[in-house]
Write an enzyme that holds these catalytic residues in place. Structure first.
Site, short mmCIF file in Angstrom:
data_model
loop_
_atom_site.label_atom_id
_atom_site.label_comp_id
_atom_site.label_asym_id
_atom_site.label_seq_id
_atom_site.Cartn_x
_atom_site.Cartn_y
_atom_site.Cartn_z
N CYS A 1 0.83 -1.21 0.00
CA CYS A 1 0.00 0.00 0.00
C CYS A 1 0.86 1.26 0.00
O CYS A 1 0.47 2.30 -0.55
CB CYS A 1 -0.95 0.00 1.19
SG CYS A 1 -0.15 -0.27 2.78
N HIS B 1 -1.39 0.96 7.71
CA HIS B 1 -1.91 1.07 6.35
C HIS B 1 -1.65 2.47 5.81
O HIS B 1 -1.79 3.46 6.54
CB HIS B 1 -3.41 0.75 6.32
CG HIS B 1 -3.98 0.73 4.93
ND1 HIS B 1 -3.52 -0.10 3.95
CD2 HIS B 1 -4.98 1.46 4.36
CE1 HIS B 1 -4.21 0.10 2.83
NE2 HIS B 1 -5.09 1.04 3.07
#
Length: 980
Positions: free
Chosen positions: A98, A347
């Site tokens: 990510c 994240h």
């Protein structure tokens, strides 16, 4: 409905009053549960096991009523994968990539960088579209940006670029470090381009100038060290807003103490001041907020979750040294967010401003969300669900400012004039890259069309199946008095399960040995109407078809017999036990003693087997007759599978071993035949197997000849005459051989009783060796464990028997001025490592009386007492030797006492004179250990005067104290009584 076990019991309850020959059709229907009531929908939560009439809960719920089309397929709408109009394309997260996706989206929205990349020369652009595959990092990035710009897909796969970069998709890297390395790599790639306008794209877009200026406090000399930067790394610890972070970055630093500055003018270390001076700023200003710092206490990185305020419009003019005509006002264009409280996990997402429209978008891997009102909305990105105790409250932000505890990189772009032309906002994809994109879009459209067709086929199939099920399910229940058939339950469930392909009906595994429906399998089938069965077989095929004529009378009769026998087994066991004890007149039948002892267990096994034997053709049962085993008459009770097989010889006849069988009355045998109808039968007048008798005679003759031959060759060893000893080494030889005493004992038993003992074939000398392969007995223990042989005897033994390991002992005599010495050596060598433990265990065993044996020898006056180990026996007759070998042996749970001696030798306790090694044993309170009587010792008994009146002797014994006698120190021992 009752549980399955209760249904099975109810189905066979009638056998208590009905004999097999009295079975009628109504009993057969009870066994097959034909008339059990059918379950109604809603009455059962699940299908009733054991009830063939229950058609509820087999999967019909999903088909009855109206069904939505989506239930007929598991294929998502392919249009959900299609890119919506006026939206951007996402990137697939390959595991832990990510952080890569966020930077790729930020760089893609840098129009100048994208335009420059498109202009890079691609030497492989002349290849056909079908043969082209990106290879270099620049080629991968070109193709990726082209897809992000013009793909029809909602998201694309960046695995080609990630693989070219050599990144581990399963491990999250340092995002800030990745940004630096990638820009450096991109700069190196572009610097090799032939087009001079492309060589310095990275510097023109991201590179600024500053210098480290140091001023000496002594002489005032100023020195400057110029440097370039692609991003400013700002410390956020202790600060609340971006201005404070930049101010600290540029603040003056004092150099003193150990950190003093070496002045070139003063030629010595001096106190000084140092600061950073900004000279020029790039069009794209990257500000790294140092959220990930090294924690000295833990030795690991940690994340700073403090709030930092930053403006949408940033004026860098106050921080520049020389403004000149340089534009200093910047607008916020991207915010990179790290969600999570740890520096090693979390994240990454990116908020990016569209340079063409001014709209803000949130890029979260495959998902892209447009913000409302052209405003940056961090929102839920600040909810990191941290568990720290000191939860700081989010400060209020002024208009035009944003506040974040998760932002780790801010991207500002220099403010452009409003009348900037369309060239600055429009970036055209080169024709070659557009053809690659068109090819991928074509593949995507083909996939969408294929998925749409598959969805349509599934829906059409589901609708047809829906109509079929509704039609047939109504016909399934069989009404009373109407023809019916049995369909496998698992097939019906699969038929109603749309996820499995329906195969043909297979009823073969439900057949009994008579090719009919087995009674035990009826619970795994369902009774349906013949009309429904006909339609199912027409559409799906299969077989064999099972109807009311498939109810097996033979299986029901067999089960009835078995259940009745099970019920009467306990009574028959008691009756047979009593009958066997009685004497009877007339002819009888032979039954094996092993079978007689275990017939009840065999009967239970037989009945269990009989219950299930009808499911298998050619199944074997207990008591089925002669076996093919070559040694049936030698089988043990644990190995026995068939009643009376223990008296069947290898030729199928009656065993010649009369001691292994017993004669029973015809009444007992009739009872046995009820349980074992196929058991081998031998009447009283049945002759034993003549072939076995002849073989036994032949074997006895061979054994006698073998024993006589071995005895003649080893006569001295047999009689224990002229034996060598270590205490007095024999003259004329310097080597003797060793074999286990156990071998000699077993060999002598065979010589004495060749017809009743097995011949010895092996000499296991490895028993005398330790795990290291060395000889583990001491020289003074030879007489207890080993036997010594002369060389000529060893030659005979080596020829007659299989010897696994020769063991010899050598004598070496030396003469010295002080005298002669004798030294013994063994081959293999003595293992001194095991010697000590062996001696310790040997001494311990001498005082261990558990299950030990003490020998009692009665000595008759004027008779010479003979040694127990090798008595002088006549060699004229082997049979006579056999009789002398048998001695009475008494085992008991108590220690040996006078009573055992009394009953064995008929000598009253007051007439018993016991002594060992010439020493009289008179102390009744002494123990075996205190008297030095070790296991295997021989106690001599001399009777004063024999008593003929045994009844009077018992009366005398009754007045004796029960504790009289010698006691062992540990546990039970036994007396072996020797008559001489």
């Amino acid at each position: 409905m009752a549980p399955r076990v209760q249904l099975e019991k109810a189905a066979w309850r009638w056998v208590e009053t009905v004999k097999p020959e009295e079975i009628r059709q109504e009993h057969i229907e009870l066994a097959y549960r034909i008339n059990l009531p059918a379950c109604k929908r809603g009455a059962c939560r699940r299908n009733c096991k054991g009830n063939p009439n229950c058609l509820v809960g087999i999967g019909e719920q999903a088909w009855l009523g109206e069904i939505d089309e989506s239930a007929f397929h598991s294929i998502d709408d392919p249009n959900s994968e299609r890119r919506e109009k006026n939206t951007f394309v996402g990137l697939t997260n390959l595991g832990a990539t990510c952080y890569v996706n966020t930077f790729l989206q930020v760089w893609f929205h840098n129009l100048e960088l994208r335009r420059s990349l498109y202009q890079c020369q691609n030497s492989r652009a002349s290849l056909s579209i079908s043969d082209y595959e990106p290879q270099s990092i620049c080629e991968h990035l070109q193709y990726l940006f082209a897809l992000l710009q013009n793909s029809n897909r909602k998201y694309i796969d960046p695995s080609g670029l990630v693989k070219a970069l050599g990144l581990d998709t399963g491990q999250q890297q340092d995002a800030q470090e990745f940004s630096k390395l990638f820009l450096s790599l991109l700069e190196d790639t572009l610097s090799k381009q032939k087009n001079p306008n492309l060589r310095n794209v990275i510097q023109q877009q991201f590179c600024g100038q500053f210098s480290y200026v140091t001023v000496c406090n002594q002489c005032g000399r100023s020195s400057a060290l110029p440097s370039r930067f692609y991003e400013l790394e700002l410390n956020i610890q202790g600060h609340k807003n971006l201005t404070e972070c930049v101010t600290e970055f540029l603040k003056e630093e004092k150099l003193d103490g150990e950190n003093r500055y070496f002045c070139e003018t003063c030629q010595s270390k001096q106190n000084a001041t140092r600061r950073i001076k900004l000279h020029s700023l790039p069009p794209t200003l990257n500000l790294q907020l140092m959220r990930f710092v090294f924690d000295r206490q833990t030795g690991h990185k940690k994340k700073l979750n403090s709030f930092i305020s930053f403006p949408e419009q940033l004026d860098m003019g106050p921080f520049l040294e020389e403004k000149q005509d340089e534009k200093c006002v910047y607008e916020l264009s991207a915010v990179l967010i790290h969600r999570g409280i740890s520096a090693y996990s979390g994240h990454y997402i990116a908020h990016v401003k569209d340079a063409r429209t001014g709209d803000w978008y949130k890029f979260n891997d495959e998902e892209i969300e447009k913000m409302e009102g052209k405003k940056l909305q961090l929102g839920i990105e600040e909810d990191i669900a941290e568990t720290v105790k000191s939860q700081t409250k989010k400060p209020k932000c002024s208009k035009g400012y944003h506040c974040s505890r998760n932002a780790y990189m801010l991207v500002y772009k220099v403010q452009q004039e409003e009348n900037s032309g369309p060239f600055r906002t429009n970036v055209e994809v080169p024709a070659f890259l557009q053809r690659l994109v068109d090819q991928d879009n074509h593949k995507f459209e083909e996939w969408c069309s294929e998925m749409t067709d598959m969805r349509k086929q599934s829906v059409d199939k589901g609708k047809a199946k829906h109509e079929e099920v509704k039609e047939l399910y109504k016909l399934l229940p069989a009404r009373d008095g109407e023809p019916y058939e049995f369909i496998p339950l698992d097939w019906l469930k699969k038929w109603l399960d749309d996820s499995t392909a329906t195969k043909e009906i297979d009823s073969s595994r439900f057949l009994c040995s008579h090719d009919k429906l087995h009674p035990d399998k009826v619970g795994d089938t369902r009774k349906v109407s013949m009309q429904a069965a006909q339609l199912l077989y027409e559409r799906y095929g299969g077989g064999p078809r099972l109807n009311e004529s498939s109810l097996c009378r033979e299986c029901v009769s067999q089960r009835c017999r078995v259940l009745r026998l099970k019920n009467q087994l306990s009574e028959d066991y008691k009756e047979i036990s009593n009958l066997v004890k009685r004497t009877f007149s007339g002819a009888g039948f032979w039954v094996g003693k092993a079978s007689l002892r275990s017939w009840r267990q065999l009967a239970l096994e037989q009945l269990e087997e009989d219950e299930h034997e009808t499911t298998h053709n050619n199944s074997q049962t207990n008591g089925q007759g002669p076996h093919t085993n070559n040694k049936l008459s030698e089988c043990t009770e644990d190995e026995m599978k068939t009643f009376n097989e223990d008296i069947v010889c290898s030729h199928g006849g009656l065993s010649i071993l009369e001691t292994e069988r017993k004669l029973v009355s015809p009444e007992v045998w009739t009872k046995f035949r009820e349980y074992f109808p196929k058991a081998p039968e031998f009447t009283q007048d049945q002759e034993p197997c003549q072939q076995c008798l002849q073989e036994e005679k032949d074997n006895e003759a061979v054994s006698k000849m073998m024993a006589l031959d071995q005895k003649n060759q080893l006569l001295n060893l047999f009689h224990e005459k002229n034996r060598p000893a270590l205490t007095k080494w024999p003259q004329g030889t310097d080597v003797l051989y060793i074999v286990p005493l156990f071998f000699v004992d077993e060999w002598r038993k065979f010589i004495r009783r060749p017809t009743k003992s097995s011949p010895v074939s092996n000499v296991s000398n490895t028993l005398l060796l330790c795990p290291h392969g060395g000889f583990m007995f001491t020289y003074d223990s030879f007489s207890l464990q080993d036997a010594l042989l002369w060389p000529n005897e060893w030659d005979v033994i080596s020829r007659l028997f299989i010897v696994d390991q020769p063991i010899s002992i050598h004598c070496l005599k030396r003469t010295t001025p002080s005298g002669s010495t004798t030294q013994y050596t063994t081959q293999p060598d003595l293992c001194w490592e095991c010697r000590e433990s062996f001696l310790f265990q040997q001494q311990r065993d001498l005082r261990e009386y558990t299950q030990a044996t003490i020998y009692i020898r009665k000595v008759i006056e004027d008779k010479r007492m003979m040694k127990e180990a090798a008595p002088e026996l006549s060699v004229s007759s082997s049979e006579a030797e056999e009789e002398k070998e048998e001695h009475p042996k008494l085992d008991g749970e108590k220690d040996p006492d006078f009573s055992q001696i009394m009953h064995a030798f008929s000598v009253a306790p007051f007439d018993q004179n016991l002594f060992i090694d010439g020493k009289s044993l008179t102390d009744d309170s002494a123990t075996l250990g205190s008297l030095g009587i070790i296991p295997e010792s021989i106690i001599c008994l001399k009777a004063d005067e024999p008593i003929a009146d045994y009844a009077a002797m018992d009366d005398v014994y009754q007045v004796r104290m029960p504790e009289e006698g010698f006691k062992g120190e540990h546990a039970s021992s036994s007396l072996v009584l020797l008559q001489t």
